[in-house]
Write a protein that holds these residues in place. Structure first.
Motif, PDB file in Angstrom:
ATOM      1  N   ASP A  33       0.725  -1.154  -0.046  1.00 48.59           N
ATOM      2  CA  ASP A  33      -0.007   0.008   0.076  1.00 48.59           C
ATOM      3  C   ASP A  33       0.977   1.289  -0.087  1.00 48.59           C
ATOM      4  OD1 ASP A  33      -2.397   1.532  -0.111  1.00 48.59           O
ATOM      5  OD2 ASP A  33      -2.757   1.057   2.083  1.00 48.59           O
ATOM      6  N   ARG A  34       0.312   2.316  -0.190  1.00 44.89           N
ATOM      7  CA  ARG A  34       0.917   3.701  -0.283  1.00 44.89           C
ATOM      8  C   ARG A  34       0.297   4.492   1.073  1.00 44.89           C
ATOM      9  NH1 ARG A  34       5.628   2.711  -2.625  1.00 44.89           N
ATOM     10  NH2 ARG A  34       5.633   2.944  -4.986  1.00 44.89           N
TER      11      ARG A  34
ATOM     12  N   PRO B 263      -1.414   8.044   2.902  1.00 42.82           N
ATOM     13  CA  PRO B 263      -2.138   8.818   2.083  1.00 42.82           C
ATOM     14  C   PRO B 263      -1.705   9.870   1.283  1.00 42.82           C
ATOM     15  CG  PRO B 263      -3.021   8.475   4.161  1.00 42.82           C
ATOM     16  CD  PRO B 263      -1.671   7.866   4.291  1.00 42.82           C
TER      17      PRO B 263
ATOM     18  N   HIS C 121      -2.781  12.750  -7.785  1.00 40.15           N
ATOM     19  CA  HIS C 121      -4.005  11.526  -7.762  1.00 40.15           C
ATOM     20  C   HIS C 121      -3.933  10.724  -8.831  1.00 40.15           C
ATOM     21  CE1 HIS C 121      -6.755  13.553 -10.376  1.00 40.15           C
ATOM     22  NE2 HIS C 121      -6.375  14.584  -9.815  1.00 40.15           N
TER      23      HIS C 121
ATOM     24  N   ARG D 119      -3.183   3.996  -3.878  1.00 40.70           N
ATOM     25  CA  ARG D 119      -3.381   2.956  -2.916  1.00 40.70           C
ATOM     26  C   ARG D 119      -3.268   1.823  -3.482  1.00 40.70           C
ATOM     27  NH1 ARG D 119      -4.690   5.483   2.018  1.00 40.70           N
ATOM     28  NH2 ARG D 119      -3.923   3.780   2.756  1.00 40.70           N
ATOM     29  N   TYR D 120      -2.981   0.788  -2.773  1.00 45.68           N
ATOM     30  CA  TYR D 120      -3.078  -0.716  -3.130  1.00 45.68           C
ATOM     31  C   TYR D 120      -4.358  -1.191  -3.295  1.00 45.68           C
ATOM     32  CZ  TYR D 120      -1.690  -5.593  -3.758  1.00 45.68           C
ATOM     33  OH  TYR D 120      -1.711  -6.833  -4.017  1.00 45.68           O
TER      34      TYR D 120
ATOM     35  N   TRP E 143      -5.463   0.592  -8.761  1.00 46.33           N
ATOM     36  CA  TRP E 143      -4.089   0.615  -8.847  1.00 46.33           C
ATOM     37  C   TRP E 143      -3.494  -1.038  -9.770  1.00 46.33           C
ATOM     38  CZ3 TRP E 143      -0.286  -3.590  -7.502  1.00 46.33           C
ATOM     39  CH2 TRP E 143       1.002  -3.247  -7.707  1.00 46.33           C
TER      40      TRP E 143
ATOM     41  N   HIS F 284       6.111   2.879   1.286  1.00 45.82           N
ATOM     42  CA  HIS F 284       4.972   1.798   1.247  1.00 45.82           C
ATOM     43  C   HIS F 284       4.162   2.112   2.827  1.00 45.82           C
ATOM     44  CE1 HIS F 284       6.866  -1.210  -1.565  1.00 45.82           C
ATOM     45  NE2 HIS F 284       7.699  -0.144  -1.609  1.00 45.82           N
TER      46      HIS F 284
ATOM     47  N   MET G 129      -0.492  -2.845   5.826  1.00 42.30           N
ATOM     48  CA  MET G 129      -2.071  -2.809   5.594  1.00 42.30           C
ATOM     49  C   MET G 129      -2.372  -3.496   6.837  1.00 42.30           C
ATOM     50  SD  MET G 129      -2.991  -3.509   1.733  1.00 42.30           S
ATOM     51  CE  MET G 129      -1.418  -4.504   1.344  1.00 42.30           C
TER      52      MET G 129
ATOM     53  N   ARG H 155       5.670  -2.827  -6.011  1.00 38.55           N
ATOM     54  CA  ARG H 155       5.827  -1.421  -6.247  1.00 38.55           C
ATOM     55  C   ARG H 155       6.941  -0.951  -6.961  1.00 38.55           C
ATOM     56  NH1 ARG H 155       0.727   0.827  -4.204  1.00 38.55           N
ATOM     57  NH2 ARG H 155       1.129   2.527  -5.849  1.00 38.55           N
TER      58      ARG H 155
END
Length: 515
Positions: free
Chosen positions: A101-102, A104, A115, A122-123, A127, A373, A376, A441
């Motif tokens: 994930d990334r 925010p 964006h 976001r994962y 994506w 990263h 999650m 990623r």
């Protein structure tokens, strides 16, 4: 009313799982965070982490606490920094299902407007769909199709170096923009003051400044997004508004050019034109709009990726200026394979240039901290608790300067560290891929970027000498070797003399432009 028997059965079957989960959660809460400096109340280590070259500070903390994984607290947000390849692989690669994930990015995404950029999404399904489209266009077999445009751009770069060598940084930016814009959109750019290159440069300055954790207080305190520009300390809002103007238009302007050219029947072959043909043939209106938006974002990400090549080639010029003995070895290797009567091509096998490109990426990585990263769910690693939602950073600089992996004197530029005793590329050596990120990623355009640097470096060295400039007293001017600091880092242009190796080399450059 009695419960059905199946409810009791299901409860009995799920009870051990529930108990196990409770025990795991309690155990995680008892586990400490990775070691790190104690912070102040509320702000934590916000004022401890330096605003420039923070990757070096993280290495210092790693040594202080004798741990390749450390943690810092940025105003209540936990940041986990991985300072070894082992730790990065263990988490970002082997546990990529929860580490892809990334965070925010309130400044970068919400205020500056990135964006649409795949690297910061976001994962999840959105994506994955974008990544799928990107990978299809830049898989190894497709990259081969882009080589004619890379080769053409390298030839143009040689002529620009010949005409105005003191503008070498601008010429490298032109070359990188030429490759991306012609490949992605079929756009022929101007040699001077091209508007597409200008937009890219401004937008990527914003990305470089805003993407690292802790760069702006709003990333730690997202509520600050809502304060007015006139509020004390809210200068970041004005800066974000200025950046937004170019970031927002960046994916639209070249895409609209392609759409207009297709309508007029003048569009050149490109990724955009080919994929748009497929979409028009195979999709209904609603689906087509979704596919076009995805394509626009993917191509915008490609467009934004040009600066990785600019940074790497800037490092190449710096290294050749500082290490003339390396330059001579590289030129000898090129001459042995290519000769002096033609320019290098992708078909040429020159292991020393392969090693030189790896060393460029290792010595001064384009993204010293990679893109951050986010984990999650709660995790445990080496007895440490990594809380869900933590920002996780792969310290590419630390990894690529690890003497246990790359040998002694990692701060020096030594292409030989990538070669075997008989001069072949050492395939057992960990490659320079940490320069492009980690796990799921990792940059999907890395193959094309590396080959762009390869053909440019080989072409430049085949026909030019790069030497230190002399001052008024005739003494060599030592390059300061300074870099900008941010997510993307660029060498600050230095004085150097870029001159043809011979009159024949100069004539060969001129002929190549006429071919």
């Amino acid at each position: 009313m009695a419960l059905p028997s199946w409810v009791w059965t299901a409860s009995l079957l799920l009870l051990p799982l529930a108990i196990s989960r409770v025990i795991q959660n309690l155990a995680r809460r008892r586990k400490p965070l990775p070691p790190g400096p104690r912070g102040l109340p509320l702000v934590g280590n916000l004022f401890d982490v330096p605003k420039t070259q923070d990757w070096l500070w993280y290495i210092k903390m790693s040594r202080k606490y004798d741990s390749d994984i450390i943690s810092v607290n940025l105003a209540g947000n936990t940041v986990i920094v991985l300072n070894s390849l082992t730790a990065a692989n263990d988490l970002l690669e082997n546990r990529s299902s929860i580490y892809s994930d990334r965070p925010p990015f309130p400044m970068l995404i919400d205020l500056v407007g990135f964006h649409w950029h795949i690297a910061f999404m976001r994962y999840g399904p959105r994506w994955k769909e974008h990544r799928k489209v990107f990978m299809k266009q830049f898989q190894p077999s497709e990259v081969l199709l882009h080589r004619p445009k890379e080769l053409k751009a390298a030839r143009v770069l040689l002529r620009l170096f010949l005409d105005s060598p003191h503008k070498y940084e601008r010429h490298m930016r032109h070359m990188a923009g030429m490759i991306i814009l012609s490949t992605a959109y079929g756009i022929d750019i101007l040699e001077e003051n091209d508007p597409y290159v200008g937009i890219s440069e401004k937008a990527l300055q914003a990305m470089a400044s805003a993407a690292n954790p802790g760069a702006y207080l709003v990333d730690s305190l997202p509520i600050l997004k809502y304060v007015p520009e006139c509020f004390p300390g809210a200068r970041f809002k004005k800066q974000a508004r200025e950046w937004f103007k170019v970031v927002d238009i960046m994916p639209h302007l070249p895409y609209d050019f392609v759409k207009t050219a297709r309508a007029a029947g003048t569009a050149q072959s490109s990724i955009a034109s080919r994929v748009l043909d497929e979409i028009q043939e195979n999709a209904e209106d609603d689906v087509r709009r979704d596919h076009e938006l995805t394509l626009k974002n993917v191509l915008g990400t490609c467009y934004a990726g040009a600066d990785t090549t600019v940074s790497a080639l800037g490092t190449f010029i710096l290294a050749m200026t500082m290490y003339p003995e390396v330059q001579k070895k590289a030129q000898a290797a090129i001459d042995e394979v290519v000769g002096r009567d033609r320019l290098p091509d992708f078909e040429d096998s020159i292991p020393y240039i392969d090693a030189l490109v790896h060393e460029v990426l290792r010595w001064r990585p384009v993204t010293p901290l990679s893109v951050t990263h986010a984990v999650m769910e709660d995790d445990i690693y080496k007895g440490y608790h990594i809380p869900a939602g933590s920002v996780v950073v792969g310290n590419a600089w630390a990894i690529l300067h690890d003497e246990a992996t790359y040998g002694p004197k990692t701060d020096e530029f030594v292409p030989e560290r990538w070669l075997t005793a008989d001069g072949k590329l050492n395939t057992e050596m960990p490659d320079s891929s940490p320069a492009f990120g980690f796990g799921r990623r990792i940059c999907p355009g890395r193959d094309m970027a590396q080959w762009s640097v390869w053909i440019s470096a080989a072409s430049i060295l085949s026909v030019f000498n790069i030497n230190k400039s002399l001052d008024k007293q005739g003494m060599p001017i030592e390059p300061p070797g300074e870099y900008t600091s941010g997510m993307l880092c660029y060498p600050i242009p230095h004085e150097c003399d870029i001159t043809p190796r011979s009159k024949a080399a100069e004539e060969m450059i001129r002929r190549a432009q006429l071919a």
